[in-house]
Design a protein around this motif. Structure first.
Motif, PDB file in Angstrom:
ATOM      1  N   GLY A   1      87.412  24.237  25.894  1.00 56.59           N
ATOM      2  CA  GLY A   1      86.724  23.360  24.834  1.00 56.59           C
ATOM      3  C   GLY A   1      85.996  22.115  25.502  1.00 56.59           C
TER       4      GLY A   1
ATOM      5  N   ASN B   1      80.095  23.961  21.619  1.00 57.51           N
ATOM      6  CA  ASN B   1      81.832  23.554  21.164  1.00 57.51           C
ATOM      7  C   ASN B   1      81.551  23.259  19.662  1.00 57.51           C
ATOM      8  OD1 ASN B   1      84.286  22.966  20.399  1.00 57.51           O
ATOM      9  ND2 ASN B   1      84.871  21.635  22.144  1.00 57.51           N
TER      10      ASN B   1
ATOM     11  N   VAL C   1      86.888  12.075  32.775  1.00 57.50           N
ATOM     12  CA  VAL C   1      87.886  11.066  33.277  1.00 57.50           C
ATOM     13  C   VAL C   1      89.035  11.353  32.443  1.00 57.50           C
ATOM     14  CG1 VAL C   1      88.022   8.561  33.263  1.00 57.50           C
ATOM     15  CG2 VAL C   1      85.807   9.546  33.728  1.00 57.50           C
TER      16      VAL C   1
ATOM     17  N   ASP D   1      92.731  24.528  15.913  1.00 54.92           N
ATOM     18  CA  ASP D   1      92.294  23.244  16.727  1.00 54.92           C
ATOM     19  C   ASP D   1      90.697  23.446  16.285  1.00 54.92           C
ATOM     20  OD1 ASP D   1      91.386  21.643  18.408  1.00 54.92           O
ATOM     21  OD2 ASP D   1      91.815  22.617  20.548  1.00 54.92           O
ATOM     22  N   VAL D   2      90.470  23.120  15.107  1.00 53.48           N
ATOM     23  CA  VAL D   2      89.202  22.887  14.304  1.00 53.48           C
ATOM     24  C   VAL D   2      89.111  21.705  13.524  1.00 53.48           C
ATOM     25  CG1 VAL D   2      88.876  25.564  14.321  1.00 53.48           C
ATOM     26  CG2 VAL D   2      89.839  24.244  12.185  1.00 53.48           C
TER      27      VAL D   2
ATOM     28  N   CYS E   1      82.008  18.604  29.283  1.00 56.45           N
ATOM     29  CA  CYS E   1      82.291  17.590  28.343  1.00 56.45           C
ATOM     30  C   CYS E   1      83.203  16.442  29.246  1.00 56.45           C
ATOM     31  CB  CYS E   1      82.986  17.969  27.126  1.00 56.45           C
ATOM     32  SG  CYS E   1      82.348  19.460  26.400  1.00 56.45           S
TER      33      CYS E   1
ATOM     34  N   LYS F   1      73.521  13.965  26.241  1.00 57.64           N
ATOM     35  CA  LYS F   1      73.999  13.900  27.615  1.00 57.64           C
ATOM     36  C   LYS F   1      73.221  14.534  28.496  1.00 57.64           C
ATOM     37  CE  LYS F   1      78.090  15.785  30.052  1.00 57.64           C
ATOM     38  NZ  LYS F   1      78.091  17.082  30.437  1.00 57.64           N
TER      39      LYS F   1
ATOM     40  N   GLY G   1      90.227  11.374  19.041  1.00 60.68           N
ATOM     41  CA  GLY G   1      89.712  12.026  20.324  1.00 60.68           C
ATOM     42  C   GLY G   1      90.358  11.740  21.725  1.00 60.68           C
TER      43      GLY G   1
ATOM     44  N   THR H   1      85.883  34.585  18.571  1.00 61.20           N
ATOM     45  CA  THR H   1      85.916  33.537  17.460  1.00 61.20           C
ATOM     46  C   THR H   1      86.436  33.977  16.078  1.00 61.20           C
ATOM     47  OG1 THR H   1      83.657  32.717  18.178  1.00 61.20           O
ATOM     48  CG2 THR H   1      84.168  32.239  15.778  1.00 61.20           C
TER      49      THR H   1
ATOM     50  N   GLN I   1      85.161  23.036   9.545  1.00 60.74           N
ATOM     51  CA  GLN I   1      85.603  24.648  10.067  1.00 60.74           C
ATOM     52  C   GLN I   1      86.613  25.137   9.161  1.00 60.74           C
ATOM     53  OE1 GLN I   1      85.511  22.562  13.731  1.00 60.74           O
ATOM     54  NE2 GLN I   1      85.227  24.178  14.672  1.00 60.74           N
TER      55      GLN I   1
ATOM     56  N   GLU J   1      90.472  31.973  21.526  1.00 57.35           N
ATOM     57  CA  GLU J   1      89.434  30.886  21.910  1.00 57.35           C
ATOM     58  C   GLU J   1      88.102  31.563  21.836  1.00 57.35           C
ATOM     59  OE1 GLU J   1      88.788  27.407  23.111  1.00 57.35           O
ATOM     60  OE2 GLU J   1      86.649  28.640  22.559  1.00 57.35           O
TER      61      GLU J   1
HETATM   62  C1  LIG Z   1      80.071  14.799  26.840  1.00 57.20           C
HETATM   63  C2  LIG Z   1      81.502  14.546  26.607  1.00 57.20           C
HETATM   64  C3  LIG Z   1      82.129  13.605  27.364  1.00 57.20           C
HETATM   65  C4  LIG Z   1      83.659  13.487  27.314  1.00 57.20           C
HETATM   66  N1  LIG Z   1      84.336  12.550  28.030  1.00 57.20           N
HETATM   67  C5  LIG Z   1      85.559  12.578  27.977  1.00 57.20           C
HETATM   68  C6  LIG Z   1      86.300  11.990  29.021  1.00 57.20           C
HETATM   69  O1  LIG Z   1      86.024  11.590  29.895  1.00 57.20           O
HETATM   70  N2  LIG Z   1      87.651  11.815  28.598  1.00 57.20           N
HETATM   71  C7  LIG Z   1      88.328  12.225  27.775  1.00 57.20           C
HETATM   72  O2  LIG Z   1      89.656  11.987  27.373  1.00 57.20           O
HETATM   73  N3  LIG Z   1      87.572  12.762  26.532  1.00 57.20           N
HETATM   74  C8  LIG Z   1      86.350  12.957  26.692  1.00 57.20           C
HETATM   75  N4  LIG Z   1      85.721  13.639  25.602  1.00 57.20           N
HETATM   76  C9  LIG Z   1      86.114  14.014  24.340  1.00 57.20           C
HETATM   77  C10 LIG Z   1      87.056  15.169  24.528  1.00 57.20           C
HETATM   78  O3  LIG Z   1      86.538  16.352  25.273  1.00 57.20           O
HETATM   79  C11 LIG Z   1      87.540  15.625  23.016  1.00 57.20           C
HETATM   80  O4  LIG Z   1      88.080  14.606  22.326  1.00 57.20           O
HETATM   81  C12 LIG Z   1      88.830  16.661  23.168  1.00 57.20           C
HETATM   82  O5  LIG Z   1      88.368  17.775  23.885  1.00 57.20           O
HETATM   83  C13 LIG Z   1      88.850  17.159  21.743  1.00 57.20           C
HETATM   84  O6  LIG Z   1      89.982  18.120  21.626  1.00 57.20           O
HETATM   85  P1  LIG Z   1      90.152  18.948  20.710  1.00 57.20           P
HETATM   86  O7  LIG Z   1      91.311  19.768  20.872  1.00 57.20           O
HETATM   87  O8  LIG Z   1      90.161  18.487  19.442  1.00 57.20           O
HETATM   88  O9  LIG Z   1      88.916  20.034  20.747  1.00 57.20           O
HETATM   89  P2  LIG Z   1      88.305  20.886  21.926  1.00 57.20           P
HETATM   90  O10 LIG Z   1      88.726  20.311  23.162  1.00 57.20           O
HETATM   91  O11 LIG Z   1      86.811  20.593  21.473  1.00 57.20           O
HETATM   92  O12 LIG Z   1      88.497  22.370  21.651  1.00 57.20           O
HETATM   93  C14 LIG Z   1      88.583  23.041  20.475  1.00 57.20           C
HETATM   94  C15 LIG Z   1      88.484  24.681  21.123  1.00 57.20           C
HETATM   95  O13 LIG Z   1      88.403  25.471  19.806  1.00 57.20           O
HETATM   96  C16 LIG Z   1      87.491  26.511  19.922  1.00 57.20           C
HETATM   97  N5  LIG Z   1      87.287  26.751  18.583  1.00 57.20           N
HETATM   98  C17 LIG Z   1      86.440  25.999  17.730  1.00 57.20           C
HETATM   99  N6  LIG Z   1      86.576  26.873  16.327  1.00 57.20           N
HETATM  100  C18 LIG Z   1      86.919  28.085  16.827  1.00 57.20           C
HETATM  101  C19 LIG Z   1      86.998  29.231  16.061  1.00 57.20           C
HETATM  102  N7  LIG Z   1      86.773  29.595  14.788  1.00 57.20           N
HETATM  103  N8  LIG Z   1      87.665  30.445  16.715  1.00 57.20           N
HETATM  104  C20 LIG Z   1      87.766  30.457  17.946  1.00 57.20           C
HETATM  105  N9  LIG Z   1      87.909  29.319  18.768  1.00 57.20           N
HETATM  106  C21 LIG Z   1      87.418  28.248  18.281  1.00 57.20           C
HETATM  107  C22 LIG Z   1      86.247  25.701  20.488  1.00 57.20           C
HETATM  108  O14 LIG Z   1      85.437  26.539  21.059  1.00 57.20           O
HETATM  109  C23 LIG Z   1      86.970  24.882  21.579  1.00 57.20           C
HETATM  110  O15 LIG Z   1      87.307  25.498  22.974  1.00 57.20           O
HETATM  111  C24 LIG Z   1      84.326  13.898  25.983  1.00 57.20           C
HETATM  112  C25 LIG Z   1      83.587  14.698  25.098  1.00 57.20           C
HETATM  113  C26 LIG Z   1      82.126  15.117  25.623  1.00 57.20           C
HETATM  114  C27 LIG Z   1      81.442  16.112  24.542  1.00 57.20           C
END
Ligand SMILES: Cc1cc2nc3c(=O)[nH]c(=O)nc-3n(C[C@H](O)[C@H](O)[C@H](O)COP(=O)(O)OP(=O)(O)OC[C@H]3O[C@@H](n4cnc5c(N)ncnc54)[C@H](O)[C@@H]3O)c2cc1C
Length: 441
Positions: free
Chosen positions: A10, A375, A30, A225-226, A27, A258, A422, A209, A230, A3
């Motif tokens: 994330g 993020n 709920v 997970d990008v 982020c 936000k 998402g 990173t 990216q 991470e």
């Molecule tokens: C303000 C806000 C409110 C939200 N509310 C909700 C809610 O209430 N309920 C809900 O279900 N969803 C909600 N979401 C959406 C939800 O958070 C995302 O859809 C979900 O987290 C996406 O998951 P993911 O696995 O794609 O990526 P993420 O959760 O974004 O995780 C990706 C991870 O990869 C890491 N990463 C990226 N690039 C690199 C790299 N090169 N090297 C190492 N690490 C890296 C990042 O730092 C991050 O930790 C909300 C989002 C936001 C911003």
């Protein structure tokens, strides 16, 4: 697991964004989709310390006449608050809620033959429509506003096909599984997942990173997970030309602005029943919400934005010192916007809760650039990892028999830029892992 940020999670993290002792979810808060998720539901997360707490009611939608539409856990009780639209609401949502356990596994999945084709077709017939089309069946402002607020989570214009699907998923999840929050903050969900991974022999390394996939050269399988942009940057010699070209065509959507608040007391809603809700939709009528979402998706800012607000401390006392409260709210803004929406958001809260502003003792504001800095997956502030319209919902990141795979052996993509998109449900990772296992990686 590697991470880049100093803390894992994330979109599922908690921090003291305002004042000491106030825990804010950076982020997501709920966790309806976590409850609906067949994968997360199969994990012993409670044993790892995760406790999900349900509000009195999932959702409230206050109106200018001082009343509020309440989405209760029960379809019938909700319908009773919708006057002459009671029967139409029950007819639309009732059968889907009854079949929610069959519906969620089919919609939280890539395109594939459904397990329950009849249930999915019933959902699809309404879900494929635009939100504006879906709410056409209602005659009263209350039902129209309630559904419009749910559909607006799509971050699409409410005139776009499929925007109805998002509203239906939210309504069905509210009735079917509830909209809980994690006691102690969303970080607890991420931490519980990490503890479980470690209990199985996995390792977690934060603060590293990955700039280039070359850094992971020893790994036989990489689940990245990008988002597409990216992945393109991380591939040292470039990805195979055709695939790279298609990834470059991937479209990102509107961003979010936000606000997180530390509050001196609970939000003084004009309609007191709003205090029973974990989530509150602020935007008034269907027409107003539609105008706000049209603006964000066509590069403009709304003066009276549709606002999603969550008040976790009302149901989880660990979020703030005694007698104090936390809340967050965001609105949709154009992709990469640098506009400051703080006053417009607070004006919308004040509109339905006179006296709110006097309670604010701490504030954190994040526009798209800050959201992306927190993020990197939120490109231009897009919290869904790319537009989720009909052209891209099932073909994310590119049209491919197995969307998680790439032409590079052993390299898979598993973020919300893959189906089902998402939300905190873990299903993108689940399906990507299955694809990797099937490929023998
Ligand atoms: C303000 C806000 C409110 C939200 N509310 C909700 C809610 O209430 N309920 C809900 O279900 N969803 C909600 N979401 C959406 C939800 O958070 C995302 O859809 C979900 O987290 C996406 O998951 P993911 O696995 O794609 O990526 P993420 O959760 O974004 O995780 C990706 C991870 O990869 C890491 N990463 C990226 N690039 C690199 C790299 N090169 N090297 C190492 N690490 C890296 C990042 O730092 C991050 O930790 C909300 C989002 C936001 C911003």
């Amino acid at each position: 697991m590697v991470e880049g940020a100093d803390t894992i999670g994330g979109g599922c993290r908690s921090e003291e964004l305002t004042l000491p002792g106030f825990v804010h979810d950076t982020c997501s808060t709920v966790h309806a989709l976590a409850l609906a998720s067949p994968f997360l539901g199969s994990l012993p997360l409670a044993e790892q310390g995760l406790e999900l707490v349900h509000p009195g009611v999932p959702l409230a939608h206050p109106l200018d006449d001082g009343s509020a539409v309440i989405l209760e856990r029960s379809v019938e009780e909700t319908a009773r608050g919708l006057g002459s639209d009671a029967a139409a609401y029950t007819k639309l949502v009732g059968p889907l809620v009854r079949d929610a356990k069959k519906l969620f596994p089919d919609i939280l999945a890539p395109l594939r033959p459904p397990r329950h084709p009849l249930v999915l077709s019933r959902f699809g017939l309404s879900g494929i429509r635009s939100a504006a089309g879906l709410v056409g069946r209602f005659e009263g402002d209350r039902a129209r506003a309630l559904l419009a607020g749910c559909c607006a989570h799509s971050m699409l214009s409410l005139r776009e096909p499929l925007s109805a699907a998002f509203g239906l998923v939210l309504a069905v999840s509210a009735h079917g599984v509830g909209w809980p929050v994690a006691r102690g903050g969303s970080q607890r969900l991420a931490d519980a997942l990490a503890s479980h991974l470690e209990s199985l022999g996995g390792t977690v390394e934060a603060g590293r990173t990955v700039a280039s996939l070359d850094e992971l050269a020893g790994a036989s399988t990489i689940l990245a997970d990008v988002t597409p942009r990216q992945l393109l940057e991380m591939a040292p010699g470039g990805l195979p030309a055709g695939y790279g070209r298609r990834l470059r065509r991937y479209r990102y959507g509107p961003g979010v602005f936000k606000l997180d608040w530390a509050l001196d007391g609970p939000i003084p809603w004009a309609a007191p029943e709003v205090a029973r809700a974990g989530t509150v939709h602020l935007g008034g009528t269907l027409e107003e919400i539609m105008a706000s979402e049209d603006a964000a998706s066509s590069g403009r800012h709304s003066d009276r934005p549709y606002v999603l607000l969550v008040q976790p401390s009302l149901l989880d006392a660990t979020r703030a010192p005694e007698g104090k409260h936390t809340a967050w709210a965001y609105c949709h803004v154009p992709h990469g916007s640098t506009g400051d929406m703080a006053s417009a958001i607070e004006a919308q809260v004040e509109r339905f809760a006179p006296g709110f502003k006097e309670l604010v003792i701490g504030r954190s504001a994040m526009g798209p650039a800050e959201v992306e800095r927190h993020n990197p997956n939120y490109v231009g502030g897009d919290i869904n990892g790319g537009v989720q319209d009909w052209r891209q919902l099932f073909t994310r990141p590119v049209l491919r028999a197995v969307p998680y795979s790439t032409p590079v052996p052993g390299l898979f993509i598993c973020s919300s830029s893959t189906p089902p998109g998402g939300g905190v449900h873990g299903m993108c990772g689940y399906w990507a892992a299955r694809a990797a296992l099937r490929a023998g990686s």
